[in-house]
Write an enzyme that holds these catalytic residues in place. Structure first.
Site, PDB file in Angstrom:
ATOM      1  N   TYR A  44       1.170  -1.328   0.121  1.00 40.19           N
ATOM      2  CA  TYR A  44      -0.157   0.035   0.167  1.00 40.19           C
ATOM      3  C   TYR A  44       0.447   1.293   0.305  1.00 40.19           C
ATOM      4  CZ  TYR A  44      -4.896  -1.759   0.612  1.00 40.19           C
ATOM      5  OH  TYR A  44      -5.707  -2.299   0.168  1.00 40.19           O
ATOM      6  N   LYS A  89       1.624 -13.364   6.607  1.00 40.76           N
ATOM      7  CA  LYS A  89       1.622 -14.806   5.766  1.00 40.76           C
ATOM      8  C   LYS A  89       3.216 -14.874   5.720  1.00 40.76           C
ATOM      9  CE  LYS A  89       0.082 -17.440   2.307  1.00 40.76           C
ATOM     10  NZ  LYS A  89      -0.285 -18.570   2.694  1.00 40.76           N
ATOM     11  N   ASP A 120      -6.388  -4.932   5.583  1.00 42.83           N
ATOM     12  CA  ASP A 120      -7.505  -4.249   4.382  1.00 42.83           C
ATOM     13  C   ASP A 120      -8.605  -5.745   4.243  1.00 42.83           C
ATOM     14  OD1 ASP A 120      -9.521  -3.061   3.424  1.00 42.83           O
ATOM     15  OD2 ASP A 120      -7.518  -3.339   1.703  1.00 42.83           O
ATOM     16  N   ASP A 173      -4.070 -17.632   5.594  1.00 42.62           N
ATOM     17  CA  ASP A 173      -5.341 -18.608   4.649  1.00 42.62           C
ATOM     18  C   ASP A 173      -5.971 -18.739   6.657  1.00 42.62           C
ATOM     19  OD1 ASP A 173      -2.649 -18.571   4.965  1.00 42.62           O
ATOM     20  OD2 ASP A 173      -2.786 -20.654   3.964  1.00 42.62           O
TER      21      ASP A 173
END
Ligand code: NAP
Length: 401
Positions: free
Chosen positions: A150, A217, A292, A268
Site C-alpha cells: 500500500y 503470510k 484490509d 489463510d
C-alpha cells in the site's frame, strides 16, 4: 471559529469541554451519512453532559468539495487543520481505479502518519448476519497503515522505471521477472511493525482483552510478513513480558487468567479461524494488505460494512471514518445505512474520554436494530422490518439513546 483546541502534553490527550473537531463530509453518500451521524453525536453529547460539553465542528474539504473549492482533492489546509486539532472525522472519499490521483485515504494516512487502522468488530443484536453465531465475534483489528504494497511504490508495465528495475533484478539478482510486468515494492519495516504491535498490546491491556494474535503470510513472504511476526514477538517480549504468556509456553489449554495470551496465525488459516472459532480471538495485529481483507471479512460476519466503524490513528492524531466507500449509485438519496459513521463517532467520543455519550450511541443503534427500525440494507434481510431512510434511522437512534 469558537471552541478550544485539543492538546497533547506529556503523552496525554487534553480535551477541553468545547473541542474544535474538523470534519470531512465525503463524496457520494458522504453528505447523507454525515448529516445523520452529526445529529446523533451532538444529541448524545447534549444528553450525556446536559450542555456542559459541546463539539465545535469545523468543516474541512477533500474529494469533490476539495476539487471544487481549492482545485485539489486534498488541500494542504485540510491536512494542517487535522494536524492542528488532533482529532477529526470523515465520510468516504472517491478513489479513481487504475489511474487519476492516488487514494486520498492513503495520502491522509501517510501525511499525518496515522500508522494504525483500528477496526473494533462486534455484533449488534438483531442485525442480520450470514453466520450462525455472529455474537461470538468481538475482535479489534490493528492494521498497519503506512507501508506494505500500500505504500504506493509501483510502476506500470513498460515504464522506464519498471524496465530499469526488472533489468537490475534480472541481471544483478538472478531473478526471472517477465519484461511485460508491472512492478510494485512491498516494504515492511521493524520500526513500523513494532509501533503497531505496541499500540495493539496497549489497547489489549487497557481494554482487558485476553488474546493478541499476530497475523501474517510469513511462510511465503519471509522477509516482510515473516519479519512482521518476528518483530511483533520481539517487541512484546521486550516491553510486555510480565503481562503475557506465549502460546508455546502454555502447559494446559487454558492460559493464566492474569495474562494476555499471545500467538500468531498464518493469514489463510486466520480466515478460517474467524469463521469457525471467532471467540478464541480478541485483538489482531496485521500488516496492511492482509489487514484490509481481514477487517472487511470480519465486518461481513456481523452484518456488513454499513455496520463497521473504524479509525486511523497515530500519536496523537486520529481520524475516525466510515469504513465503506462512497456507494455512488445511492448518492443524495438519503437511503444508505449511516451506522458505520455513527459508530465511528462513538469511537471518537471514547478517544476523547467522553465514554458516557459513546455508550449511549452504541445502545441507541442496537435498540433501533432490535426494534427493526432499519435502512434498506438490513431491511431486505429481516422479516417485518420498518424501512427507514438514512435520516430517519438517525432519528430512530436518537429516540433510543
Ligand atoms: P462501496 O462504496 O463501499 O459500495 C459498495 C456497496 O456496498 C454498495 O453498493 C452497497 O451495496 C454497500 N454499501 C456501502 N456503504 C453502504 C452503507 N452505508 N449502507 C448500506 N450499504 C452500503 O464500495 P465501492 O463501490 O467499491 O467503492 C466506491 C468508491 O468508494 C470508490 O471510489 C472507492 O475507492 C471508494 N472507497 C472509499 C473508502 C474510504 O473513503 N474510506 C473506502 C472504500 C472505498 P448494495 O449495492 O448491495 O446496496
Amino acid at each position: 471559529m469558537p471552541g478550544s483546541r485539543i492538546e497533547f502534553k506529556n503523552g496525554r490527550l487534553i480535551v477541553p469541554d468545547d473541542p474544535v473537531i474538523p470534519f470531512i463530509e465525503g463524496d457520494g453518500v458522504g453528505p447523507d451519512i454525515w448529516r445523520a451521524a452529526r445529529m446523533v453525536i451532538d444529541t448524545s453529547v447534549e444528553r450525556a453532559y446536559g450542555g456542559s460539553r459541546v463539539i465545535k465542528w469545523h468543516e474541512v474539504f477533500a474529494g469533490d468539495k476539495g476539487n471544487d473549492l481549492f482545485g485539489t482533492p486534498l488541500p494542504e489546509e485540510t491536512i494542517e487543520a487535522i494536524r492542528k486539532h488532533i482529532v477529526g472525522i470523515k465520510g468516504p472519499l472517491t478513489t479513481p481505479v487504475g489511474g487519476g490521483y492516488r487514494s486520498l485515504n492513503v495520502s491522509l494516512r501517510q501525511r499525518l502518519d496515522l500508522f494504525a487502522c483500528i477496526r473494533p468488530v462486534r455484533y449488534y443484536r438483531g442485525t442480520p448476519s450470514p453466520v450462525k453465531e455472529p455474537g461470538l465475534v468481538d475482535i479489534t483489528v490493528f492494521r498497519e497503515n503506512t507501508e506494505d504494497v500500500y505504500a504506493g511504490i509501483e510502476w506500470p508495465k513498460g515504464s522506464e522505471e519498471a524496465n530499469e528495475i526488472i533489468d537490475f533484478l534480472n541481471t544483478r539478482m538472478s531473478t526471472r521477472i517477465k519484461k511485460d510486468s508491472g512492478v510494485g515494492i512491498k516494504p515492511i519495516s521493524e520500526g513500523a511493525t513494532k509501533r503497531l504491535v505496541r499500540m495493539a498490546m496497549e489497547y489489549a491491556i487497557s481494554n482487558h482483552k485476553k488474546v493478541v494474535t499476530l497475523v501474517h503470510k510469513g511462510n511465503i513472504m519471509k522477509f516482510t510478513e515473516g519479519a512482521f511476526r518476528d518483530w511483533g514477538y520481539e517487541v512484546i517480549r521486550d516491553e510486555f513480558r510480565q503481562m503475557v504468556v506465549f502460546e508455546n509456553e502454555l502447559k494446559g489449554d487454558v492460559p493464566p487468567s492474569d495474562k494476555i495470551l499471545v500467538n500468531d496465525r498464518i493469514a489463510d488459516s486466520m480466515f478460517q479461524q474467524i469463521l469457525l472459532r471467532p471467540s478464541e480471538y480478541s485483538v489482531l495485529a496485521v500488516p496492511n494488505l492482509i489487514g484490509d481483507f481481514v477487517s472487511d471479512a470480519l465486518a461481513a460476519q456481523v452484518g456488513g460494512l454499513g455496520m463497521a466503524p473504524g479509525a486511523n490513528v497515530g500519536i496523537p492524531t486520529a481520524i475516525f471514518e466510515a469504513t465503506h466507500g462512497t456507494a455512488p449509485k445511492y448518492a443524495g438519496q438519503d437511503k444508505v445505512n449511516p451506522s458505520s459513521l455513527i459508530l465511528s463517532g462513538a469511537m471518537m467520543l471514547d478517544y476523547l474520554g467522553w465514554n458516557e455519550s459513546a455508550d449511549m450511541i452504541r445502545h441507541g443503534v442496537e435498540r433501533a436494530i432490535l426494534d427493526k427500525q432499519v435502512t434498506y440494507d438490513l431491511a431486505r434481510q429481516m422479516d417485518g422490518a420498518t424501512l427507514l431512510r438514512c435520516s430517519e434511522f438517525a432519528q430512530a437512534v436518537v429516540e433510543r439513546l
